[in-house]
Design a protein around this motif. Structure first.
Motif, PDB file in Angstrom:
ATOM      1  N   TYR A 276     -22.623  20.655 -19.723  1.00  0.00           N
ATOM      2  CA  TYR A 276     -21.441  20.816 -18.870  1.00  0.00           C
ATOM      3  C   TYR A 276     -21.797  21.632 -17.629  1.00  0.00           C
ATOM      4  CZ  TYR A 276     -19.072  19.211 -23.081  1.00  0.00           C
ATOM      5  OH  TYR A 276     -18.680  18.454 -24.161  1.00  0.00           O
ATOM      6  N   PRO A 277     -20.933  21.649 -16.602  1.00  0.00           N
ATOM      7  CA  PRO A 277     -21.200  22.468 -15.420  1.00  0.00           C
ATOM      8  C   PRO A 277     -21.450  23.927 -15.812  1.00  0.00           C
ATOM      9  CG  PRO A 277     -19.327  21.021 -15.035  1.00  0.00           C
ATOM     10  CD  PRO A 277     -19.659  20.904 -16.492  1.00  0.00           C
ATOM     11  N   TYR A 278     -22.439  24.541 -15.167  1.00  0.00           N
ATOM     12  CA  TYR A 278     -22.761  25.939 -15.478  1.00  0.00           C
ATOM     13  C   TYR A 278     -23.404  26.596 -14.264  1.00  0.00           C
ATOM     14  CZ  TYR A 278     -27.635  24.375 -16.058  1.00  0.00           C
ATOM     15  OH  TYR A 278     -28.888  23.848 -15.844  1.00  0.00           O
ATOM     16  N   ARG A 279     -23.430  27.926 -14.286  1.00  0.00           N
ATOM     17  CA  ARG A 279     -24.066  28.673 -13.199  1.00  0.00           C
ATOM     18  C   ARG A 279     -25.342  29.352 -13.672  1.00  0.00           C
ATOM     19  NH1 ARG A 279     -26.817  29.924 -10.065  1.00  0.00           N
ATOM     20  NH2 ARG A 279     -26.625  31.226  -8.214  1.00  0.00           N
ATOM     21  N   TRP A 280     -25.297  30.020 -14.788  1.00  0.00           N
ATOM     22  CA  TRP A 280     -26.471  30.740 -15.277  1.00  0.00           C
ATOM     23  C   TRP A 280     -26.943  30.143 -16.598  1.00  0.00           C
ATOM     24  CZ3 TRP A 280     -28.527  33.211 -11.477  1.00  0.00           C
ATOM     25  CH2 TRP A 280     -27.725  33.812 -10.510  1.00  0.00           C
ATOM     26  N   ALA A 281     -26.404  30.643 -17.705  1.00  0.00           N
ATOM     27  CA  ALA A 281     -26.784  30.074 -18.996  1.00  0.00           C
ATOM     28  C   ALA A 281     -26.221  28.660 -19.117  1.00  0.00           C
ATOM     29  CB  ALA A 281     -26.265  30.945 -20.139  1.00  0.00           C
ATOM     30  N   ARG A 282     -27.050  27.743 -19.586  1.00  0.00           N
ATOM     31  CA  ARG A 282     -26.650  26.348 -19.683  1.00  0.00           C
ATOM     32  C   ARG A 282     -25.521  26.162 -20.696  1.00  0.00           C
ATOM     33  NH1 ARG A 282     -31.219  21.844 -20.592  1.00  0.00           N
ATOM     34  NH2 ARG A 282     -31.825  22.654 -18.542  1.00  0.00           N
ATOM     35  N   ASN A 283     -24.409  25.567 -20.255  1.00  0.00           N
ATOM     36  CA  ASN A 283     -23.299  25.257 -21.154  1.00  0.00           C
ATOM     37  C   ASN A 283     -23.591  23.926 -21.838  1.00  0.00           C
ATOM     38  OD1 ASN A 283     -21.915  27.553 -20.379  1.00  0.00           O
ATOM     39  ND2 ASN A 283     -20.725  26.511 -18.813  1.00  0.00           N
ATOM     40  N   GLN A 284     -23.987  23.984 -23.078  1.00  0.00           N
ATOM     41  CA  GLN A 284     -24.319  22.752 -23.778  1.00  0.00           C
ATOM     42  C   GLN A 284     -23.774  22.778 -25.201  1.00  0.00           C
ATOM     43  OE1 GLN A 284     -28.591  22.856 -23.284  1.00  0.00           O
ATOM     44  NE2 GLN A 284     -28.903  23.928 -25.218  1.00  0.00           N
ATOM     45  N   ASN A 285     -23.205  21.674 -25.606  1.00  0.00           N
ATOM     46  CA  ASN A 285     -22.774  21.473 -26.981  1.00  0.00           C
ATOM     47  C   ASN A 285     -23.766  20.537 -27.646  1.00  0.00           C
ATOM     48  OD1 ASN A 285     -20.488  23.066 -26.675  1.00  0.00           O
ATOM     49  ND2 ASN A 285     -19.150  21.335 -26.196  1.00  0.00           N
ATOM     50  N   THR A 286     -24.266  20.927 -28.798  1.00  0.00           N
ATOM     51  CA  THR A 286     -25.289  20.138 -29.478  1.00  0.00           C
ATOM     52  C   THR A 286     -24.825  19.815 -30.894  1.00  0.00           C
ATOM     53  OG1 THR A 286     -26.944  21.386 -28.219  1.00  0.00           O
ATOM     54  CG2 THR A 286     -27.743  20.006 -30.013  1.00  0.00           C
ATOM     55  N   PHE A 287     -24.945  18.540 -31.242  1.00  0.00           N
ATOM     56  CA  PHE A 287     -24.518  18.068 -32.555  1.00  0.00           C
ATOM     57  C   PHE A 287     -25.704  17.400 -33.254  1.00  0.00           C
ATOM     58  CE2 PHE A 287     -21.065  18.073 -29.560  1.00  0.00           C
ATOM     59  CZ  PHE A 287     -20.027  18.699 -30.249  1.00  0.00           C
ATOM     60  N   ASP A 317     -34.290  26.896 -17.443  1.00  0.00           N
ATOM     61  CA  ASP A 317     -33.986  27.016 -16.014  1.00  0.00           C
ATOM     62  C   ASP A 317     -34.682  28.218 -15.394  1.00  0.00           C
ATOM     63  OD1 ASP A 317     -32.441  24.774 -16.134  1.00  0.00           O
ATOM     64  OD2 ASP A 317     -30.530  25.820 -16.260  1.00  0.00           O
ATOM     65  N   LEU A 318     -34.871  29.272 -16.164  1.00  0.00           N
ATOM     66  CA  LEU A 318     -35.596  30.437 -15.679  1.00  0.00           C
ATOM     67  C   LEU A 318     -37.087  30.114 -15.563  1.00  0.00           C
ATOM     68  CD1 LEU A 318     -35.336  33.398 -14.852  1.00  0.00           C
ATOM     69  CD2 LEU A 318     -35.604  34.044 -17.255  1.00  0.00           C
ATOM     70  N   HIS A 319     -37.607  29.379 -16.522  1.00  0.00           N
ATOM     71  CA  HIS A 319     -39.025  28.994 -16.528  1.00  0.00           C
ATOM     72  C   HIS A 319     -39.384  28.140 -15.318  1.00  0.00           C
ATOM     73  CE1 HIS A 319     -42.934  28.052 -18.232  1.00  0.00           C
ATOM     74  NE2 HIS A 319     -42.694  26.765 -18.106  1.00  0.00           N
ATOM     75  N   THR A 320     -38.492  27.244 -14.932  1.00  0.00           N
ATOM     76  CA  THR A 320     -38.771  26.317 -13.833  1.00  0.00           C
ATOM     77  C   THR A 320     -38.246  26.786 -12.481  1.00  0.00           C
ATOM     78  OG1 THR A 320     -36.723  25.111 -14.311  1.00  0.00           O
ATOM     79  CG2 THR A 320     -38.735  24.333 -15.403  1.00  0.00           C
ATOM     80  N   GLY A 321     -37.493  27.883 -12.466  1.00  0.00           N
ATOM     81  CA  GLY A 321     -36.911  28.364 -11.216  1.00  0.00           C
ATOM     82  C   GLY A 321     -35.580  27.727 -10.884  1.00  0.00           C
ATOM     83  N   ARG A 322     -35.130  26.744 -11.686  1.00  0.00           N
ATOM     84  CA  ARG A 322     -33.869  26.038 -11.413  1.00  0.00           C
ATOM     85  C   ARG A 322     -32.663  26.977 -11.463  1.00  0.00           C
ATOM     86  NH1 ARG A 322     -33.478  20.758 -15.114  1.00  0.00           N
ATOM     87  NH2 ARG A 322     -31.395  20.853 -14.205  1.00  0.00           N
ATOM     88  N   LEU A 323     -32.814  28.093 -12.132  1.00  0.00           N
ATOM     89  CA  LEU A 323     -31.708  29.035 -12.281  1.00  0.00           C
ATOM     90  C   LEU A 323     -31.196  29.514 -10.922  1.00  0.00           C
ATOM     91  CD1 LEU A 323     -30.193  30.443 -14.655  1.00  0.00           C
ATOM     92  CD2 LEU A 323     -31.689  32.399 -14.302  1.00  0.00           C
ATOM     93  N   PHE A 324     -32.081  29.540  -9.919  1.00  0.00           N
ATOM     94  CA  PHE A 324     -31.720  30.025  -8.585  1.00  0.00           C
ATOM     95  C   PHE A 324     -31.771  28.907  -7.547  1.00  0.00           C
ATOM     96  CE2 PHE A 324     -33.750  33.455 -11.008  1.00  0.00           C
ATOM     97  CZ  PHE A 324     -32.698  34.348 -11.075  1.00  0.00           C
ATOM     98  N   GLY A 325     -31.582  27.666  -8.013  1.00  0.00           N
ATOM     99  CA  GLY A 325     -31.525  26.537  -7.098  1.00  0.00           C
ATOM    100  C   GLY A 325     -32.863  26.230  -6.450  1.00  0.00           C
ATOM    101  N   LEU A 326     -32.795  25.618  -5.256  1.00  0.00           N
ATOM    102  CA  LEU A 326     -34.005  25.212  -4.547  1.00  0.00           C
ATOM    103  C   LEU A 326     -34.889  26.413  -4.227  1.00  0.00           C
ATOM    104  CD1 LEU A 326     -35.686  23.013  -3.173  1.00  0.00           C
ATOM    105  CD2 LEU A 326     -34.292  23.334  -1.109  1.00  0.00           C
ATOM    106  N   PHE A 327     -34.265  27.537  -3.853  1.00  0.00           N
ATOM    107  CA  PHE A 327     -35.038  28.743  -3.549  1.00  0.00           C
ATOM    108  C   PHE A 327     -35.863  29.167  -4.767  1.00  0.00           C
ATOM    109  CE2 PHE A 327     -35.333  33.409  -3.819  1.00  0.00           C
ATOM    110  CZ  PHE A 327     -36.113  33.657  -2.693  1.00  0.00           C
TER     111      PHE A 327
END
Length: 362
Positions: A276-287, A317-327
């Motif tokens: 789901y949409p998120y800003r920091w921690a990934r909002n995910q539901n897993t079944f 996202d922290l590992h790949t840098g995606r947490l802070f967008g393109l920067f």
């Protein structure tokens, strides 16, 4: 005593670097490339990733699977990815042999092909193309790299405080030997903090001990989801119908997902994940379901995440840098390039010293 301590650290740093330098170089270069995997695919693979936008509903997972079974008889589905956020995005169905892209409006095949160079890049990054043996080599090389980053910081710190400013600059007008030495020391210092984060988040995937450390520091235990007692289906539906029912039931009950994916895991588990949409921690539901009959086994919802779960959800996202967008991606890429340069400049430093030592003996 201080000099002797640094000499010991220097020897540890040297020999660990010589032993793992090539692995660190390979992992760093492939990581640098794969950071921009989404952007590269969007720029070079539009014909397979999207179809013209139409005012039609999603064709359904069952139709897609039936078409896949006709096109690739005998191949077992490993993953299905549906982009709910972009209705004209093709649906990806992957097997061990190939990846297939289907039109979301009518289910026709848009493109099929073997794993591309980006998939190979990811596999090199994770396994060195050596399977489980490569995973073992890679993960322990990164452990050693963390030790080297820490030992490198110890070696960088000058004996006198007045020399700190000097240690922060590269002397470009110096000799090749001096510039190479500064590139190793100065760039290594500036990138060390980011590289420690990238390395530790990478080790989070590989070692349960790192996950346990996250649990310790957050004061919570990483959850595998809540076990759900559900009745086994009396009639086991065909695979296409079974997957479609799971998809429709879950997406209707938990709407608003940006993407939905099925993946078959070891032990016969079928994982259905909604992001789901998120800003920091990934909002995910897993079944998690029994792959053979579609029985729900357990569920992990982001509304129930504790501290350790939030660390896990943020880790990629922290590992790949995606947490802070393109920067963040640009910073991660630059740090990875510096990481790749460290074994090279370090090797040159060692070769120069060896050559000088041989001249003294002669």
């Amino acid at each position: 005593m201080h000099k002797r301590f640094k000499d010991i650290i220097r020897q540890i740093h040297l020999w660990l670097g010589l032993g793992t330098g090539l692995i660190v170089f390979i992992v760093s270069i492939t990581g640098c490339i794969y950071v921009f995997e989404e952007e590269i695919r969007a720029a070079t693979q539009k014909e397979r990733l999207y179809v013209p936008l139409q005012d039609k509903p999603f064709v359904g997972v069952d139709k897609l699977i039936r078409n896949f079974e006709k096109i690739a008889p005998g191949e077992k589905i490993g993953v299905i990815r549906v982009n709910n956020n972009q209705p004209n995005a093709t649906v990806e169905i992957g097997s061990k042999k190939k990846t297939y892209y289907f039109d979301p409006y009518n289910g026709r095949l848009v493109y099929k092909g073997s794993h591309d160079w980006l998939d190979t890049t990811k596999e090199i990054h994770m396994t060195l193309l050596l399977g489980e043996t490569g995973k073992f080599i890679q993960r322990w090389s990164i452990v050693i790299f963390v030790i080297m980053l820490i030992s490198g910081l110890v070696l960088w710190f000058p004996a006198q405080r007045r020399l700190i400013k000097q240690s922060l600059n590269i002397k470009w007008k110096g000799s090749f030997k001096r510039v190479n030495y500064d590139l190793h020391n100065v760039l290594g210092f500036y990138a060390s903090g980011i590289l420690l984060v990238i390395s530790l988040t990478g080790l989070f995937f590989a070692f349960k001990e790192v996950k346990m450390a996250a649990s310790f520091f957050t004061g919570s235990k990483l959850s595998s989801g809540k076990t759900i007692d559900s009745a086994k289906p009396v009639v086991i539906d065909p695979l296409a119908k079974r997957y479609n029912k799971l998809y429709e039931d879950i997406t209707q009950k938990y709407p608003g997902a940006l993407s939905t994916s099925f993946s078959v895991r070891k032990g016969g588990e079928l994982r259905l994940r909604l992001i789901y949409p998120y800003r920091w921690a990934r909002n995910q539901n897993t079944f998690f379901f029994d792959e053979a009959n579609g029985q729900l086994i357990r569920a992990k919802l982001y509304k129930d995440f504790n501290g350790a779960d939030l660390v896990e959800a943020t880790n990629y996202d922290l590992h790949t840098g995606r947490l802070f967008g393109l920067f963040g991606k640009l910073v991660a890429c630059a740090a990875s390039l510096i990481s790749a340069s460290l074994p090279v400049t370090g090797l040159i430093i060692w070769l120069k010293k060896m050559r000088k030592h041989k001249r003294r003996i002669l």
